[in-house]
Scaffold this active site. Sequence first.
Site, mmCIF file in Angstrom:
data_model
loop_
_atom_site.group_PDB
_atom_site.id
_atom_site.type_symbol
_atom_site.label_atom_id
_atom_site.label_comp_id
_atom_site.label_asym_id
_atom_site.label_seq_id
_atom_site.Cartn_x
_atom_site.Cartn_y
_atom_site.Cartn_z
ATOM 1 N N SER A 89 8.679 -1.701 4.153
ATOM 2 C CA SER A 89 8.700 -2.032 2.728
ATOM 3 C C SER A 89 9.735 -3.134 2.455
ATOM 4 O O SER A 89 9.627 -4.228 3.014
ATOM 5 C CB SER A 89 8.966 -0.763 1.905
ATOM 6 N N ASP A 103 -2.541 0.870 -0.098
ATOM 7 C CA ASP A 103 -1.272 0.370 -0.628
ATOM 8 C C ASP A 103 -1.609 -0.735 -1.630
ATOM 9 O O ASP A 103 -2.375 -1.652 -1.300
ATOM 10 C CB ASP A 103 -0.435 -0.194 0.524
ATOM 11 N N HIS A 163 1.373 3.460 1.041
ATOM 12 C CA HIS A 163 2.579 2.691 1.344
ATOM 13 C C HIS A 163 3.560 3.564 2.136
ATOM 14 O O HIS A 163 3.904 4.670 1.727
ATOM 15 C CB HIS A 163 3.217 2.220 0.038
#
Length: 334
Positions: free
Chosen positions: A175, A281, A311
């Site tokens: 991320s 995601d 995600h």
Amino acid sequence: MNHFQTEHKASNMSEPSPAFDPYAHIGIAKNPDGSITRDPTRFPYASAAPDPSPQNAVVSKDITVNHSNSTWMRLYVPTSKLNDSVSKLPLVVYYHGGGFVICSVDFKPFHDFCNLMARELNAVVASPSYRLAPEHRLPAAYDDGADALTFIGNSGDEWITSHADLSRTFLAGTSAGGNLAYNAGLRSSAVAGDLTPLRIRGLILHHPFYGGEERCESEIRHADDRVFPPSAGDVCWELCLPVGANRDHVYSNPTVGDGPEQMEMIGRLGWKVMMSGGGVDPMIDRQRDVAKLMKEKGVDVVERFTDGDVHGAELGDPAKSMTLFASIRSLIYS
């Protein structure tokens, strides 16, 4: 079931409330003066485990990187290698996620992920901390990420000098950590130039955090995502980008500005790049677009997009982690 899966499962049962609060979703409260208060109980934490034992396949310890910035890193070494200083292992520098606003190296899902990574890749893993926004807006985290690489290269730490082959260094992150790995690598190469003895061989971008002013199709399609909805991403960008910048800044959208030139530099450096994303995601289309542009700019890109994954899906799910690590292992040892 991990934190990400739990929240995603909830989305299948009920639509988000009209009063959905992206700040509460992230685990922060906004104060009247613009500062934020983080919920210290939101995530469990894990201590390092420096003592080798038959039950402990990986040892870990914490070391200070920069006293003035209060940055540090957690090192992970496979226990079986502690008495072997002859055959050195690749080094993976892993940056944690959290939208540049929350989380820490010792957040348990990141600790467990790094622990498993060191074991499965047969590698030394270094997980550096970095200053968080809005107290320290970008590029502070990028500077800290690059600072950690300089520290590793100059470090006299026994685990690093005895067990890490710094000429085989890969930068990785999940991320915001994926975004950071990319930018810390660029910064180190542009500013420091020669990092010898440390040599970056590639980037492993796991569900990297990207944004843009105009919503992409996957953000529209997954606007009500319960793991990391676009509205929560907007809040993170609002808190971490330089004051006055919007989401079409190159930090959040690497396809704009001098982003394409930076990609050409990666191509010239000969770095391999793995772009890994999950099919549900909201950022999947952005990740695909970045991978596509990288290829056009001469970068050697391996795409790893998995259907149905949210995600950060591999965090806290050992089965998914193992599949991801198999792909990373083939990249590192190819």
